[in-house]
Scaffold this active site. Structure first.
Site, PDB file in Angstrom:
ATOM      1  N   ARG A   1     -13.064  -6.057  38.996  1.00 48.87           N
ATOM      2  CA  ARG A   1     -13.751  -5.868  40.315  1.00 48.87           C
ATOM      3  C   ARG A   1     -12.497  -5.449  41.325  1.00 48.87           C
ATOM      4  NH1 ARG A   1     -17.698 -10.595  42.216  1.00 48.87           N
ATOM      5  NH2 ARG A   1     -18.866 -10.015  40.296  1.00 48.87           N
TER       6      ARG A   1
ATOM      7  N   LYS B   1      -4.488   4.180  10.016  1.00 47.31           N
ATOM      8  CA  LYS B   1      -4.951   5.409   9.823  1.00 47.31           C
ATOM      9  C   LYS B   1      -6.521   5.414  10.793  1.00 47.31           C
ATOM     10  CE  LYS B   1      -6.474   9.266   6.741  1.00 47.31           C
ATOM     11  NZ  LYS B   1      -7.696   9.283   7.558  1.00 47.31           N
TER      12      LYS B   1
ATOM     13  N   GLU C   1      -4.748   9.986  18.783  1.00 45.87           N
ATOM     14  CA  GLU C   1      -5.885   9.899  18.199  1.00 45.87           C
ATOM     15  C   GLU C   1      -6.889   9.327  19.464  1.00 45.87           C
ATOM     16  OE1 GLU C   1      -8.014  10.261  14.221  1.00 45.87           O
ATOM     17  OE2 GLU C   1      -5.889  10.808  15.046  1.00 45.87           O
TER      18      GLU C   1
ATOM     19  N   CYS D   1     -41.410  20.279   0.760  1.00 43.14           N
ATOM     20  CA  CYS D   1     -42.811  20.505   1.458  1.00 43.14           C
ATOM     21  C   CYS D   1     -43.021  21.735   1.324  1.00 43.14           C
ATOM     22  CB  CYS D   1     -42.784  20.172   2.788  1.00 43.14           C
ATOM     23  SG  CYS D   1     -44.253  20.991   4.003  1.00 43.14           S
TER      24      CYS D   1
END
Length: 685
Positions: free
Chosen positions: A59, A137, A194, A440
């Site tokens: 806050r 990793k 990363e 389909c």
């Protein structure tokens, strides 16, 4: 960036957030306070993200940040490197490509300890005794970040290892990546990290998406990648991204070991992972991996193994690299994780080509830190073999730690197994089986396939209609402007301008692109209309064999099977596609607007009698590369056989084609080796 003293900056220790009203301040006072706030916020970011030891509450931090925003807006005292830039700058038109300062290569991997020991044996044969550094990793998005004189100047995704997408403005919004380095930093520093989405943040983010009626992200990696590649940095700023750094790509000073990098990076203000360890031998590496795997469920980020690196950078240089990977590093992967849950229902998705995919709707279960609520059931044969049905308790795994699927029934609560409907659940067309696959037969007239069919028609593998992305397609269909594919050519500017977010320029541009698509090559048109199993390579073979679209549509099975790389199944699929009254009607309607032209092949015979197969992500569209070799006498086919001369492997290839190449003694080329081969043949890229 120098250390911040609490004596000199009142916002470092127990800051008073009862600020004087902005309206009562003058510009000089506002500018001075804003600079103190910027300095303090950078200090608190470092304590929170790098030191993991915040000195103020959330806050209070928010109050300091909000005050800085108010001052910068009221007095126009914002600086280019202000922390408030983390809320995002102006939207971009596109992500530019940039060349990396050093190649960002991949690493070889295995989930078997014996393969890891084999890596160690090779290292010892080539450079003698070594010690290793072991990292988790991370399962995120690899990133290059560049600093000059301590200032953040650029960030790029890994891309193909040589070039990546420039995501500088988006990375500015990630709070754990500093705009200024700290301490005694090098004049020039390029680091690899990363970007990831913490698991607790990912769960909360997905919950919010569901509450807003949006689809949840499948996993944290997809969410991170999609967030980092946004064209609007303010969207990235709303995503709770984080970053670990683990390698120096280039620097104006030398780091003798990977461990020295690990120790130095936090001193510069760059966050590293606290589970990284330096070990003496490969058995310690294996033990490290096993311990990390045991602790995996307690981590707040996704990992799928460990990375083992030779510590000594001089020995790393001696070991060198291959075209695609570092020879001094190896990934010891984890096995796929699995969990148990119950199938609440089964729904059927209809894909672009009409393929029906049954999907299990699951009682939500945590699989590897990800809440999974649905999983693929693949095909009817697999459902029958595993005896899967609604109500059964099942084991759920994640293939490659990404895609959830049902591996087995562990407790049967139903009778029999789920069976696909006889008719498409969307358009009511009959469902036909091709081995284990169900389709389909509605084809291009099936509304479930329409959204994907239109987007594919305008994609790079289709007619390359710029501006016809998935979002635009959905908007046009939802507005009732597209009820079938030929309706594209009936759009007018007035209709488009009535849609939200469309202006004269965007409407004119789309209509101009659609107009350009009216004279495609026969190969591009055949690829664009979505014939099952006919991709860009097969479409080129068809266009090379037949004179016109009418010839293709009316060719019998024997004529189709005579086309290179087309067997009985593909020929039957093509024949069934054009025998469908609905499909034929849609194609004939398209041909009232579109005139496919047979291209005359211009080129040489430098690659005559050679056959290439391409797999993985390449630096250029695979269709363009295939067309290049074909224009110089070669064949580009989709599968490896004893007749294949070369398999060209890009990034993230599947396993089947390299395995087929090994079985058939087919040479495997990296992309660099492929381009070198063409250069030696006198073919310009």
């Amino acid at each position: 960036m120098a250390e911040v003293s609490a004596d000199e900056n009142p916002y470092v220790e127990e800051p008073d957030t009862d600020f004087e009203p902005v309206a009562e301040m003058d510009e000089a006072g506002a500018s001075e306070q804003a600079e103190l706030l910027r300095e303090a916020i950078r200090h608190h970011d470092y304590r929170y993200y790098v030191e993991n030891d915040p000195r103020i509450g959330d806050r209070t931090y928010d109050a300091l940040f909000t005050r800085l925003q108010e001052l910068e807006e009221a007095f126009d005292v914002q600086t280019p490197d202000s922390p408030t830039r983390r809320v995002g700058g102006e939207p971009l038109d596109e992500l530019e490509s940039v060349e990396h300062v050093a190649p960002m290569l991949s690493i070889d991997s295995s989930g078997e300890a014996e393969d890891v020991r084999g890596f160690d044996d090779r290292i010892h044969r080539e450079v003698g005794d070594v010690e290793y550094v072991c990292d988790p990793k991370f399962d995120g998005l690899s990133l290059e970040v560049v600093y000059e004189d301590g200032e953040f100047v650029r960030a790029a995704t890994r891309g193909d290892g040589e070039t990546g997408e420039d995501v500088t403005e988006n990375v500015r919004t990630i709070a754990s990546i500093p705009h200024h380095l700290r301490g005694d930093y090098p004049d020039y520093l390029a680091v690899r990290g990363e970007v990831y989405l913490p698991l607790d943040a990912f769960t909360e983010f997905n919950r919010e998406r569901v509450e807003q009626g949006e689809d949840p992200f499948a996993n944290p990696r997809n969410a991170a990648a999609g967030s980092l590649r946004q064209l609007d940095p303010s969207v990235t700023a709303e995503r709770p991204l984080d970053c670990f750094f683990y390698d120096v790509l280039a620097a104006s000073e030398e780091f003798p070991t990977h461990w020295s990098e690990y120790e130095a990076l936090p001193e510069f203000g760059l966050k590293v992972n606290d589970r990284t360890e330096r070990v003496d031998d490969i058995e310690d590496c294996i033990e490290y991996r096993d311990e990390l795997m045991a602790d995996r469920a307690d981590l707040n980020y996704e990992i799928d193994g460990t990375v083992i690196k030779v510590n000594d950078r001089e020995k790393c240089a001696e070991l060198g690299t291959t075209a695609r990977s570092y020879r001094w590093a190896y990934a010891y992967k984890f096995p796929a994780r699995s969990e148990r849950t119950s199938i609440m229902d089964v729904t059927v998705q209809v894909g672009r080509t009409g393929r029906l995919t049954p999907v299990a709707l699951l009682e939500p279960v945590d699989v590897g830190g990800v809440t999974v609520s649905r999983a693929s059931l693949h095909n009817p044969d697999e459902i029958a073999e595993k005896d899967i049905n609604v109500g059964d308790e099942v084991q759920v795994k994640r293939a490659g730690d990404v895609i959830p699927y049902v591996s087995e029934v562990v407790e049967k609560h139903s009778e029999g197994h789920y069976e696909l409907p006889d008719r498409c659940p969307v358009c009511g067309s009959p469902v036909e089986r091709d081995g284990p696959i169900a389709y389909c037969t509605g084809g291009l007239a099936c509304t479930a396939q329409l959204r994907q069919a239109v987007a594919y028609y305008g994609s790079d593998d289709g007619l390359d209609i710029d501006g016809l992305g998935e979002e635009r397609v959905n908007q046009l269909i939802d507005a009732g402007l597209l009820e079938s594919l030929p309706d594209l050519y009936e759009l007018d500017e007035k209709e488009l301008l009535e849609l939200e977010g469309w202006g004269e320029k965007s409407a004119e541009n789309l209509l101009a692109e659609i107009e350009k698509s009216k004279r495609p090559s026969l190969a591009d048109f055949l690829s664009a209309i979505g014939i099952p199993r006919v991709g860009t390579e097969t479409a080129r073979e068809l266009a090379r064999t037949f004179e016109s679209m009418d010839d293709v549509m009316n060719a019998d099975s024997d004529e189709l099977e005579a086309v290179p790389d087309i067997g009985p199944k593909v020929a039957a699929g093509i024949r069934e596609f054009f025998d469908s009254e609905r499909n034929r009607s849609v194609v004939e309607q398209l041909l009232k607007h579109v005139e496919p032209e047979r291209e005359e092949v211009a080129g040489g015979d430098e690659l005559a009698d050679l056959t290439f197969v391409f797999t993985g992500s390449l630096s250029e569209p695979r269709s363009d590369i295939s067309e290049l070799v074909e224009n110089h006498g070669a064949n580009a086919t989709g599968s490896v056989s004893g007749n294949t001369d070369y398999l060209v492997v890009g990034e993230n290839p599947g396993e089947s084609k390299p395995n087929d190449a090994d079985e058939n003694d087919v040479p495997i080329l990296s992309e660099d080796e492929f381009w070198n081969l063409l250069e030696e043949a006198g073919i310009d890229r």
